[in-house]
Design an enzyme around this catalytic site. Sequence first.
Site, mmCIF file in Angstrom:
data_model
loop_
_atom_site.group_PDB
_atom_site.id
_atom_site.type_symbol
_atom_site.label_atom_id
_atom_site.label_comp_id
_atom_site.label_asym_id
_atom_site.label_seq_id
_atom_site.Cartn_x
_atom_site.Cartn_y
_atom_site.Cartn_z
ATOM 1 N N GLU A 1 36.246 1.062 53.304
ATOM 2 C CA GLU A 1 35.438 2.235 53.633
ATOM 3 C C GLU A 1 33.983 1.944 53.986
ATOM 4 O OE1 GLU A 1 36.774 3.612 49.797
ATOM 5 O OE2 GLU A 1 37.188 5.570 50.636
ATOM 6 N N ARG B 1 32.364 12.563 45.244
ATOM 7 C CA ARG B 1 31.941 11.320 45.892
ATOM 8 C C ARG B 1 30.825 11.564 46.909
ATOM 9 N NH1 ARG B 1 33.688 5.663 46.407
ATOM 10 N NH2 ARG B 1 35.121 5.986 44.710
#
Lengths: 166, 786
Positions: free
Chosen positions: B733, B326
């Site tokens: 997030e 990620r």
Amino acid sequence: MSEVTLVVNGRKVSGAVEDRTLLVHFLRENLNLTGTHVGCDTSQCGACVVHVDGKAVKSCTMLAVQASGSTVTTIEGLANGADLHPVQAAFKENHGLQCGFCTPGMIMTATDMIRRHPDGLDEATVRAELEGNICRCTGYHNIVKAILAASKTMSKASKSKANKAA
Amino acid sequence: MTEHTPNLKAAKITGGVATDQRHDSAHKHVAGTAVYIDDMPEPAGTLHVGLGLSNVAHGTLKNVDLSEVRSAPGVVDVLTYADVPGENDVSPSGMHDDPVFAQGKVQFHGQPIFAVVAETREQARRAARLAKIEYEELPAIISIWDLDTEKDKQVASPLTLTRGDAAAAIAAAPRRVKGRMKLGGQDHFYLEGQISLAVPGEDDEVTVYCSTQGPSETQHLVAHVLGVPSHAVTVEVRRMGGGFGGKETQANQCAAIAAIAAKKHKRAVKVRLDRDEDMTATGKRHDFAIDYEVGFDDEGNILGVDYIFALNAGFSADLSGPVGDRALFHCDNTYFYPNVHAKSAPLYTNTVSNTAFRGFGGPQGMVGAERVIDEVAFAVGKDSLEIRKLNFYDPMGAPGDRNLTPYHQKVEDCIIQRIVAELEESADYARRRREIAAFNNNSRFIKRGMALTPVKFGISFTKTESNQAGALVHVYADGSVHMNHGGTEMGQGLHLKVAQVVAEEFQIDLDRVKITATTTAKVPNTAPTAASSGADLNGMAAQDAARQIRKRLAAFAAEKYQVPTDQVVFLPNRVRVGNQEISFNDLVKQAYLNRIQLSAAGFYKTPKIHWDRAKGRGHAFYYFAYGAACSEVSVDTLTGEYVVERADILHDTGRSLNRAIDIGQVEGGFIQGMGWLTTEELWWDGKGRLRTHAPSTYKIPLASDRPKIFNVALTDWSEAYEPTIHRSKAVGEPPLPHGMSVLHALSDAVASVADHKICPRLDAPATPERVLMAIERLRAEAAPKK
Ligand code: FES
Ligand code: FES
């Protein structure tokens, strides 16, 4: 073991505790008042704040025997029956919480802070005085807002009371 | 029985989607009546656990003498690996490298070796100190900084992303810069620490009340550790006191230990770590070492870029592979790289195994990207914001071809241009830029700095099977609704949002929808509540369940009242059937009497996404969430101390399900991101001992650290490009990396001491010490050489 007797949320309670029992454990375990939380165990996060004889105290920093003879108010004892205390209402109204774990301690600290500043609070004071209370979720914005709002309502309320009395 | 009297004249239900509802538990949070796991009444005879942790970072266990522990007052049992009935492993990645209890060797300071089970928690913790353990110490790797990303041990296979020919583009570029950045980790510091309460049942059954973001995974791992089928284990959680990724996999070990002890002693067992243990023994955000080289032209257009993202995995894989992935997925942030090569290196060290933390490596990728932007800006002598804008992906709908990510997904929904333009305006960027320059000219010791940083965050799990969700909805005969889904509540307001979706679907007031604890017994095989996907996935699943019931109700009404189905319309708290209106409650009652099924299981899987890791190509994300933040700081150049004067944020949550909740997420995310990049410093000594394991030394932001002026807004015009739940976007997030604006504002203030000629290369966390060191370094570099 020692015998402790104190008034908690208006009710006289007593119990035998080990001398080293912390007030927070006495409240949570002996009295089932689990609204007072333990966040750090080391007197820093403020999740465990209660009022002892009207003053905000971290209940993980005080022994139960030290509190013997005192009057203790926990988050459960703040509301007047079904009516939330103005500080509780302000936290709810202003979204001053997310996970809610810090909330009881925040509210108890805030209530004491407002009591000590009857003429009202400004933002800088609120921020400085909140140093002993950690919140990991909200970024404090709405907490500060809630405290300022509550302080306003409460000083208005006390002024109108004073006016009526005069 | 209390009779419900719905408002049958209402033009709108109360609490549908896109309304600003208060957190569903707010009234309980403020009254102290919201029950966390430690607040649940303990079953009679509940036992408590204290952990015995390793005192060395790496070594073999030569002799483990627990006799004194066993004979200590109150001790019922001491558990070691030998007591694990099934597999001594809680590895979430199937790598079998995460023992419940160390066996034969220890691999980090703080690794659990045994667990004391005693009548009280105090007794268990005291007894744990009495162990006599002899280690044969082995050399320990504490930091990744000097490791080799090719040769040194990695815990999972690295990923490489390539598009074009980065090496050639950099070589041919008119200008080049190369550098390295140190980026610290972060402790979650959820206010409620790890906790599990296991209650034994009949036969092989056990119920674990666990503060976990991933009840299904906790269930599977507890079963694996007990050596029983998953159907014997039920995991339940009503709410957590914060999670932030730290209870995705890290909850499993406590759950497993509680379950082992509960089954062995046929008594309830509670494991609650205290703060020091929690910080020492559980994983954190990964610290990174980022190598970069960038080629660009004189204008500041990036032509090619090469990254190595080395991350400190700790002693086991946990989620480090995907976290590294990620980071790569976000090494572009909002920028188009014509040529790019990026690789990850999840390196083995003898520290606690690092794990998920809000952003899951994405923020670390973006920090790398923003450092590169800064390097280019200083090299060409322009404001970083100009360089940012120059390199943005093409805006949504533009005909160009600057829209391909390093993983070959086309960015179709880019709205960063508009967000940045609006924020520049509302934050008064240009004017303040000038004022800051003037201020700095006249101020000898205090220097101001400002930065505006963008964010683009990819939404979806890159593990395809995690992009599914289930829900269970019951409508009772009185018309009240019970809602359950696989997501967990950690303060983010997920349950509320999903309840709003269900209320909207049935057109009933929100208070008619009961929110219930997440349990593996109601909805199985769910994804952890992570990757910001909670509302996207579970909202859709709950909508599906509600729709099934609504359809059955509509079909029933059509038949009963002899009207076509399209003449059955759900209005607020009532249903119009032909030309008469019936209350929702009455219709439900009639449906029940006519034996219509009023319960449904809903399901959702995210469409469109696919990802081929070996090739480094795919449609990894369903969509992107965007935002930008502008922060201003003032720095005391004599001490390095600083204050955040102002922060302005504009963030995109699509057509928000609940703006009040979303704004709270943005505020909290920003502050948490700022803490990560400024004051929160994890510090291990040479022996691998974490020395910042309590709030006394580990500094998360306080109320006084908040920006003096703090303006947060949501884009009121955006909506998700894809048909997400009511066109909203995920919010957990994406706001965290807004904290980068503070790091870059500090960097800007530091740069002022050398007339903005030298890139400060300010590493993170930018503690006052680090800021001061950067100031000194820049002053020295700028001084005329003797
Ligand atoms: S638990 Fe008392 S201050 Fe944290
Ligand atoms: S609301 Fe979660 S810690 Fe404050």
